[in-house]
Design a protein around this motif. Structure first.
Motif, PDB file in Angstrom:
ATOM      1  N   PRO A  70       2.572  -4.522  17.030  1.00 48.20           N
ATOM      2  CA  PRO A  70       2.683  -3.229  16.348  1.00 48.20           C
ATOM      3  C   PRO A  70       1.304  -2.688  15.979  1.00 48.20           C
ATOM      4  O   PRO A  70       0.372  -3.449  15.718  1.00 48.20           O
ATOM      5  CB  PRO A  70       3.497  -3.568  15.093  1.00 48.20           C
ATOM      6  CG  PRO A  70       4.241  -4.810  15.447  1.00 48.20           C
ATOM      7  CD  PRO A  70       3.354  -5.569  16.380  1.00 48.20           C
ATOM      8  N   LEU A  71       1.192  -1.368  15.979  1.00 50.52           N
ATOM      9  CA  LEU A  71      -0.077  -0.703  15.716  1.00 50.52           C
ATOM     10  C   LEU A  71      -0.259  -0.430  14.229  1.00 50.52           C
ATOM     11  O   LEU A  71       0.711  -0.257  13.487  1.00 50.52           O
ATOM     12  CB  LEU A  71      -0.133   0.615  16.484  1.00 50.52           C
ATOM     13  CG  LEU A  71      -0.063   0.517  18.000  1.00 50.52           C
ATOM     14  CD1 LEU A  71       0.141   1.897  18.603  1.00 50.52           C
ATOM     15  CD2 LEU A  71      -1.323  -0.123  18.552  1.00 50.52           C
ATOM     16  N   ALA A  72      -1.510  -0.328  13.834  1.00 51.57           N
ATOM     17  CA  ALA A  72      -1.833   0.053  12.458  1.00 51.57           C
ATOM     18  C   ALA A  72      -1.477   1.523  12.259  1.00 51.57           C
ATOM     19  O   ALA A  72      -1.462   2.311  13.218  1.00 51.57           O
ATOM     20  CB  ALA A  72      -3.320  -0.171  12.200  1.00 51.57           C
ATOM     21  N   GLY A 127       5.213  12.635   6.941  1.00 53.05           N
ATOM     22  CA  GLY A 127       5.161  11.528   5.990  1.00 53.05           C
ATOM     23  C   GLY A 127       6.084  10.367   6.277  1.00 53.05           C
ATOM     24  O   GLY A 127       6.341   9.555   5.398  1.00 53.05           O
ATOM     25  N   ILE A 128       6.594  10.249   7.491  1.00 52.84           N
ATOM     26  CA  ILE A 128       7.425   9.097   7.851  1.00 52.84           C
ATOM     27  C   ILE A 128       6.740   8.332   8.970  1.00 52.84           C
ATOM     28  O   ILE A 128       5.922   8.886   9.712  1.00 52.84           O
ATOM     29  CB  ILE A 128       8.857   9.505   8.281  1.00 52.84           C
ATOM     30  CG1 ILE A 128       8.828  10.428   9.495  1.00 52.84           C
ATOM     31  CG2 ILE A 128       9.616  10.123   7.131  1.00 52.84           C
ATOM     32  CD1 ILE A 128      10.191  10.702  10.082  1.00 52.84           C
ATOM     33  N   THR A 129       7.093   7.069   9.088  1.00 55.87           N
ATOM     34  CA  THR A 129       6.484   6.253  10.139  1.00 55.87           C
ATOM     35  C   THR A 129       7.124   6.573  11.489  1.00 55.87           C
ATOM     36  O   THR A 129       8.233   7.121  11.550  1.00 55.87           O
ATOM     37  CB  THR A 129       6.672   4.754   9.842  1.00 55.87           C
ATOM     38  OG1 THR A 129       8.070   4.458   9.869  1.00 55.87           O
ATOM     39  CG2 THR A 129       6.060   4.374   8.504  1.00 55.87           C
ATOM     40  N   PHE A 130       6.432   6.188  12.543  1.00 54.03           N
ATOM     41  CA  PHE A 130       6.978   6.428  13.877  1.00 54.03           C
ATOM     42  C   PHE A 130       8.260   5.636  14.089  1.00 54.03           C
ATOM     43  O   PHE A 130       9.217   6.128  14.696  1.00 54.03           O
ATOM     44  CB  PHE A 130       5.946   6.084  14.957  1.00 54.03           C
ATOM     45  CG  PHE A 130       6.483   6.252  16.345  1.00 54.03           C
ATOM     46  CD1 PHE A 130       6.745   7.520  16.855  1.00 54.03           C
ATOM     47  CD2 PHE A 130       6.763   5.161  17.140  1.00 54.03           C
ATOM     48  CE1 PHE A 130       7.273   7.687  18.125  1.00 54.03           C
ATOM     49  CE2 PHE A 130       7.274   5.317  18.417  1.00 54.03           C
ATOM     50  CZ  PHE A 130       7.524   6.583  18.907  1.00 54.03           C
ATOM     51  N   ALA A 131       8.308   4.401  13.588  1.00 55.74           N
ATOM     52  CA  ALA A 131       9.512   3.573  13.762  1.00 55.74           C
ATOM     53  C   ALA A 131      10.724   4.223  13.098  1.00 55.74           C
ATOM     54  O   ALA A 131      11.819   4.235  13.666  1.00 55.74           O
ATOM     55  CB  ALA A 131       9.279   2.179  13.192  1.00 55.74           C
TER      56      ALA A 131
END
Length: 195
Positions: free
Chosen positions: A22-24, A108-112
């Protein structure tokens, strides 16, 4: 509990997806901005200069590659019966690519979090299509059996035994899987899948 028996192609796909970590969050943000620049180019992504298009597509591919585990994770959390298929995972990978193209990091949400509904929809659509295909083949086989029985009854009442009805290969009900083949395929399914 016994491990699932996976198709060799799917097992290879799963092994390959484990190579990417997983990426930072900062890397995801940088990649998402490059993808946005490409996707939101005036005139559409096809009108973007070659350098922008190349940079955006590389960023998208990088983001997707490092989130392939999310596909496995999403499938594992869903209550989809049976073993996963390579087709279902490919559909989910296509949806992951589309999610990467539409992801807006400013929300403001993560890609996942953003991509998970896309993946769930892909798995559900694939499962629904598979079930519909099996039901259709079963219905066609039952219809073919009924017509064959009707033809046999008519032949029993006919004086000449050499008359025999057999569907042509190109006709609607005669094409596709026969009743025996469908029964054999259904026997391979679990009771829950058959239901």
């Amino acid at each position: 509990m016994a491990p699932l028996a996976l198709h060799p192609g799917l097992a290879d796909w799963l092994r390959a997806s484990c190579h990417y970590q997983p990426l930072a969050a900062s890397t995801v943000l940088h990649l998402a901005r490059r993808i946005q620049r490409w996707q939101q180019w005036p005139g559409g992504p096809g009108a973007a200069p070659t350098a922008v298009a190349k940079s955006g597509s590389r960023a998208r591919d990088h983001l997707v590659r490092h989130n392939l585990r999310l596909i496995v994770h999403t499938w594992g959390r869903m209550a989809v019966p049976g073993a996963p298929s390579a087709d279902a995972f490919q559909e989910a990978a296509i949806q992951l690519q589309r999610a990467a193209e539409r992801f807006d990091p400013c929300r403001g949400i993560t890609f996942a979090t953003y991509a998970t509904p896309w993946l769930r929809a892909a798995f559900l659509a694939h499962h629904t299509a598979t079930v519909r295909g099996l039901k259709l083949q079963l219905e066609l086989a039952q219809l073919e059996d009924a017509q064959l029985e009707d033809a046999q009854l008519e032949d029993a009442h006919q004086p000449s035994p050499e008359v025999w009805w057999e569907p042509a290969l190109g006709s609607g009900l005669g094409s596709g899987l026969g009743a025996c083949a469908v029964r054999e395929l259904l026997a391979l399914l679990t009771p829950q899948e058959r239901h």
